[in-house]
Design a protein around this motif. Sequence first.
Motif, mmCIF file in Angstrom:
data_model
loop_
_atom_site.group_PDB
_atom_site.id
_atom_site.type_symbol
_atom_site.label_atom_id
_atom_site.label_comp_id
_atom_site.label_asym_id
_atom_site.label_seq_id
_atom_site.Cartn_x
_atom_site.Cartn_y
_atom_site.Cartn_z
ATOM 1 N N LYS A 51 0.826 -1.208 0.000
ATOM 2 C CA LYS A 51 0.000 0.000 0.000
ATOM 3 C C LYS A 51 0.862 1.261 0.000
ATOM 4 C CE LYS A 51 -3.633 -2.301 2.664
ATOM 5 N NZ LYS A 51 -4.430 -2.275 3.917
ATOM 6 N N GLY A 52 2.167 1.051 0.091
ATOM 7 C CA GLY A 52 3.068 2.200 0.133
ATOM 8 C C GLY A 52 3.078 2.893 1.473
ATOM 9 N N LEU A 53 2.627 2.200 2.532
ATOM 10 C CA LEU A 53 2.493 2.825 3.852
ATOM 11 C C LEU A 53 3.487 2.269 4.860
ATOM 12 C CD1 LEU A 53 -1.416 2.911 4.082
ATOM 13 C CD2 LEU A 53 0.136 4.765 3.406
ATOM 14 N N ALA A 54 4.559 1.615 4.380
ATOM 15 C CA ALA A 54 5.584 1.076 5.273
ATOM 16 C C ALA A 54 6.962 1.299 4.660
ATOM 17 C CB ALA A 54 5.354 -0.412 5.511
ATOM 18 N N ILE A 55 7.956 1.450 5.550
ATOM 19 C CA ILE A 55 9.336 1.681 5.112
ATOM 20 C C ILE A 55 10.265 0.813 5.949
ATOM 21 C CG2 ILE A 55 11.190 3.387 4.858
ATOM 22 C CD1 ILE A 55 8.933 5.543 4.839
ATOM 23 N N CYS B 249 20.248 3.552 16.093
ATOM 24 C CA CYS B 249 19.323 4.152 15.138
ATOM 25 C C CYS B 249 17.878 3.793 15.463
ATOM 26 C CB CYS B 249 19.680 3.716 13.718
ATOM 27 S SG CYS B 249 18.850 4.716 12.452
ATOM 28 N N PHE B 250 17.658 2.584 16.029
ATOM 29 C CA PHE B 250 16.298 2.231 16.439
ATOM 30 C C PHE B 250 15.845 3.159 17.561
ATOM 31 C CE2 PHE B 250 13.255 0.137 19.201
ATOM 32 C CZ PHE B 250 12.271 -0.222 18.294
ATOM 33 N N ALA B 251 16.743 3.430 18.492
ATOM 34 C CA ALA B 251 16.400 4.334 19.592
ATOM 35 C C ALA B 251 16.041 5.721 19.050
ATOM 36 C CB ALA B 251 17.567 4.425 20.576
ATOM 37 N N ALA C 204 10.116 9.009 15.114
ATOM 38 C CA ALA C 204 9.185 8.559 14.073
ATOM 39 C C ALA C 204 7.714 8.683 14.472
ATOM 40 C CB ALA C 204 9.512 7.117 13.672
ATOM 41 N N PRO C 205 7.324 8.349 15.710
ATOM 42 C CA PRO C 205 5.908 8.479 16.065
ATOM 43 C C PRO C 205 5.379 9.906 15.913
ATOM 44 C CG PRO C 205 7.031 7.077 17.650
ATOM 45 C CD PRO C 205 8.092 7.685 16.789
ATOM 46 N N ARG C 206 6.261 10.896 15.981
ATOM 47 C CA ARG C 206 5.823 12.287 15.849
ATOM 48 C C ARG C 206 5.289 12.584 14.454
ATOM 49 N NH1 ARG C 206 11.068 15.417 18.524
ATOM 50 N NH2 ARG C 206 11.104 14.250 20.511
ATOM 51 N N VAL C 207 5.750 11.796 13.468
ATOM 52 C CA VAL C 207 5.281 12.020 12.095
ATOM 53 C C VAL C 207 4.335 10.907 11.636
ATOM 54 C CG1 VAL C 207 7.373 13.310 11.503
ATOM 55 C CG2 VAL C 207 7.269 10.838 11.059
ATOM 56 N N GLY C 208 3.940 10.037 12.576
ATOM 57 C CA GLY C 208 2.936 9.020 12.250
ATOM 58 C C GLY C 208 3.474 7.685 11.790
ATOM 59 N N LEU C 209 4.750 7.387 12.075
ATOM 60 C CA LEU C 209 5.320 6.085 11.725
ATOM 61 C C LEU C 209 5.632 5.315 13.008
ATOM 62 C CD1 LEU C 209 7.742 7.046 8.799
ATOM 63 C CD2 LEU C 209 5.489 5.959 8.643
ATOM 64 N N HIS C 210 5.279 4.014 13.011
ATOM 65 C CA HIS C 210 5.366 3.230 14.241
ATOM 66 C C HIS C 210 5.995 1.860 13.977
ATOM 67 C CE1 HIS C 210 2.591 6.189 15.996
ATOM 68 N NE2 HIS C 210 1.940 6.099 14.841
ATOM 69 N N ASN C 211 6.546 1.281 15.052
ATOM 70 C CA ASN C 211 7.120 -0.062 14.990
ATOM 71 C C ASN C 211 6.534 -0.890 16.126
ATOM 72 O OD1 ASN C 211 9.299 -2.065 16.181
ATOM 73 N ND2 ASN C 211 9.803 -1.812 14.019
ATOM 74 N N THR D 95 2.426 3.079 9.093
ATOM 75 C CA THR D 95 1.433 3.986 9.673
ATOM 76 C C THR D 95 0.646 3.342 10.808
ATOM 77 O OG1 THR D 95 -0.142 3.315 7.959
ATOM 78 C CG2 THR D 95 1.172 5.309 7.545
ATOM 79 N N ASN D 96 0.600 2.011 10.857
ATOM 80 C CA ASN D 96 -0.137 1.333 11.940
ATOM 81 C C ASN D 96 0.728 0.358 12.731
ATOM 82 O OD1 ASN D 96 0.188 -0.758 10.153
ATOM 83 N ND2 ASN D 96 -2.006 -1.104 9.795
ATOM 84 N N GLY D 97 2.014 0.308 12.445
ATOM 85 C CA GLY D 97 2.916 -0.586 13.165
ATOM 86 C C GLY D 97 2.974 -1.987 12.600
#
Length: 415
Positions: free
Chosen positions: A365-369, A385-387, A393-400, A412-414
Amino acid sequence: MKRALTLLLTAALLAAATLGTSAGLSTALSAAGRVEAKKSPTDPQTKRDKVRRQRAAAAAKLDALKADTDQVDRAIADLQSNTKSRQSELAAAKSGEEQAAKNVADAQAEVDAVMARMSTLSSAAKKAAIMAFTSGGESELFTSLLGGGSTDAPVQDLYYNLAVGDLQSALNDLEAAQNQLQRAKAKADRAARAATKRRENVEQKLADLDSALAQQEQLGRSIEDRFDDALAEAEGLADLDATLSKQVVARERAIVARARAAGIKGATVDKNGKIKVPVIPTSQNGLVRVNGVLMDRSIGDAFARLVALAAADGINLTGGGYRSAQAQINLRRGNCGPTDYDIWLRPPSECSPPAARPGRSMHEKGLAIDVRCNGRLISRYSDPCFAWMAEHAPRVGLHNDVTHREAWHWSTNGN
């Protein structure tokens, strides 16, 4: 003598009445006593079985996507133990049912034999009484009884006792046969009640086994979904970190193999049935490339802000983004087979080599990196880098979602 034989005739008629009511009595008694005795809840075996069932129920509900390898392995072991126990119980129950059926047949055969003897003695007694009334005297009766022509030993004994005037012995013969019949009927009734309990026990054990197999299937589907997700991610990782991609596939394939060895797999699907082909997932807003990463336009600005923040901290943020669903379909067609079932439903573990089902990944869907820092994939949660990503990343809407065991995967949804 004739009066005595009249008494004997009465006894014979009573014996016949006893024979006439035996079938109804047997049926009535065999319908009773169908409640099977239960073991005490404090019995050690009952306690162990309760724990085994509880563990199996918990194992079936395990979300394999979020569980670690040890948790999945424990769930596999718990379900296998429970299913084996249910299978053993069913085998024992069936053996008991077979023995109970044999006991019923043997008991009924004994009842039939005694009833046949009773019928013979009753008929002989009635015949003797009739002979007494129609004979010309006791001498003629004596001759008639001794020459009665019967070859049946009990009947010959009865005739002899009557011929020599031993009425009591003749009556005793009938009474003994009646008592034997009652004992045989009681034995048959007990056997019938036991057989009913055994049948009910087999039905319960079958239901228990069906439940255990359903629990295995539930976990099997979850493990297949986990393998699907891992493959979808590994296929995208191949260009970024081939070694890590192979490690992910090997780890998940080993889990599937252990589950299959324990008899645990997902539901069987009708391969010849009509398959509803799902809508192919794709970017909904068009694609945009940000710092070399292709993604859905809806997250382009957010990722651009994240790249700028990273650059300020001396980090060059790149990675792998959008992957075509059609490319995944083509891969499944080559690895799994040409039919709709092969492409959309066949479990990844049945493909060679394994390939994720289309539509499983947020990348489509183009919603993951899959994020790289300074050209290196984030392969561990201990990576600095993970830290950094976890903070920004959560500040811009990307989650793990750490339960997915993929430190590099941000969406976008982890998922």
